[in-house]
Design a protein around this motif. Structure first.
Motif, mmCIF file in Angstrom:
data_model
loop_
_atom_site.group_PDB
_atom_site.id
_atom_site.type_symbol
_atom_site.label_atom_id
_atom_site.label_comp_id
_atom_site.label_asym_id
_atom_site.label_seq_id
_atom_site.Cartn_x
_atom_site.Cartn_y
_atom_site.Cartn_z
ATOM 1 N N TYR A 49 0.827 -1.185 0.000
ATOM 2 C CA TYR A 49 0.000 0.000 0.000
ATOM 3 C C TYR A 49 0.873 1.252 0.000
ATOM 4 N N MET A 50 0.472 2.250 -0.798
ATOM 5 C CA MET A 50 1.117 3.562 -0.775
ATOM 6 C C MET A 50 0.008 4.599 -0.763
ATOM 7 N N GLY A 51 0.191 5.627 0.039
ATOM 8 C CA GLY A 51 -0.877 6.601 0.153
ATOM 9 C C GLY A 51 -0.380 8.004 0.391
ATOM 10 N N TRP A 52 -1.281 8.943 0.148
ATOM 11 C CA TRP A 52 -1.039 10.362 0.419
ATOM 12 C C TRP A 52 -1.991 10.817 1.525
ATOM 13 N N HIS A 53 -1.428 11.531 2.480
ATOM 14 C CA HIS A 53 -2.183 12.116 3.562
ATOM 15 C C HIS A 53 -1.854 13.599 3.594
ATOM 16 N N ALA A 100 -5.616 9.952 -0.525
ATOM 17 C CA ALA A 100 -5.794 8.880 -1.511
ATOM 18 C C ALA A 100 -4.808 7.769 -1.224
ATOM 19 N N GLY A 101 -5.186 6.545 -1.575
ATOM 20 C CA GLY A 101 -4.309 5.397 -1.378
ATOM 21 C C GLY A 101 -4.409 4.460 -2.558
ATOM 22 N N ASP A 134 4.046 3.450 -9.932
ATOM 23 C CA ASP A 134 4.939 2.702 -10.809
ATOM 24 C C ASP A 134 5.617 1.671 -9.914
ATOM 25 N N ASN A 135 5.158 0.436 -9.959
ATOM 26 C CA ASN A 135 5.681 -0.587 -9.060
ATOM 27 C C ASN A 135 7.166 -0.859 -9.293
ATOM 28 N N ALA A 136 7.594 -0.758 -10.532
ATOM 29 C CA ALA A 136 9.000 -1.021 -10.831
ATOM 30 C C ALA A 136 9.915 0.021 -10.189
ATOM 31 N N LYS A 137 9.392 1.212 -10.012
ATOM 32 C CA LYS A 137 10.192 2.300 -9.436
ATOM 33 C C LYS A 137 9.842 2.559 -7.974
ATOM 34 N N ASN A 138 8.902 1.788 -7.408
ATOM 35 C CA ASN A 138 8.442 2.042 -6.034
ATOM 36 C C ASN A 138 8.104 3.510 -5.845
ATOM 37 N N THR A 139 7.352 4.035 -6.774
ATOM 38 C CA THR A 139 6.999 5.450 -6.774
ATOM 39 C C THR A 139 5.490 5.592 -6.897
ATOM 40 N N VAL A 140 4.946 6.543 -6.149
ATOM 41 C CA VAL A 140 3.528 6.856 -6.221
ATOM 42 C C VAL A 140 3.372 8.319 -6.589
#
Length: 121
Positions: free
Chosen positions: A33-37, A49-50, A72-78
């Protein structure tokens, strides 16, 4: 040491757009999970958003239709694309990443330092 680094904040006029990025350091196995708070002065931190590794997303009602989260899962970037910004969106935006560092560890959350978004009227 896992690092979570946000970029892309700034000052924008009402109605404008900004794109936030959050990168997780490469010394990890995976993220789920990756999210913005966000947190405004005197306010509690709230989820904006998550997004899960599957691509499933969740949004706060206040940003639905205006903000879009992607990863981008390959870059571990949200990313967080923010359109139709209003002064009420002014806040410090924080990135959260649930990370598994190795096959012998479970998932744990890491947070970035935050990036300021200011929307002028």
């Amino acid at each position: 040491q896992v690092q979570v680094v946000e970029t892309g904040g700034g000052l924008v006029q009402a109605g404008g757009s900004l794109r936030l990025s959050c990168a997780v350091s490469k010394n990890i196995l995976t993220t789920d999970y990756m999210g913005w708070h966000r947190q405004a002065p005197g306010q509690q931190r709230e989820l904006v958003a998550g997004i899960y590794a599957s691509g499933a997303t969740t949004y706060a009602d206040s940003v639905k239709g205006r903000f879009t989260i992607s990863r981008d899962n390959a870059k571990n970037t949200v990313y967080l694309q923010m359109n139709g910004l209003t002064p009420q969106d002014t806040s410090v935006y924080y990135c959260q990443a649930r990370v598994q560092r190795s096959r012998s560890t479970g998932f744990q959350s890491f947070w970035g330092q935050g990036t300021q978004v200011t929307v002028s009227s």
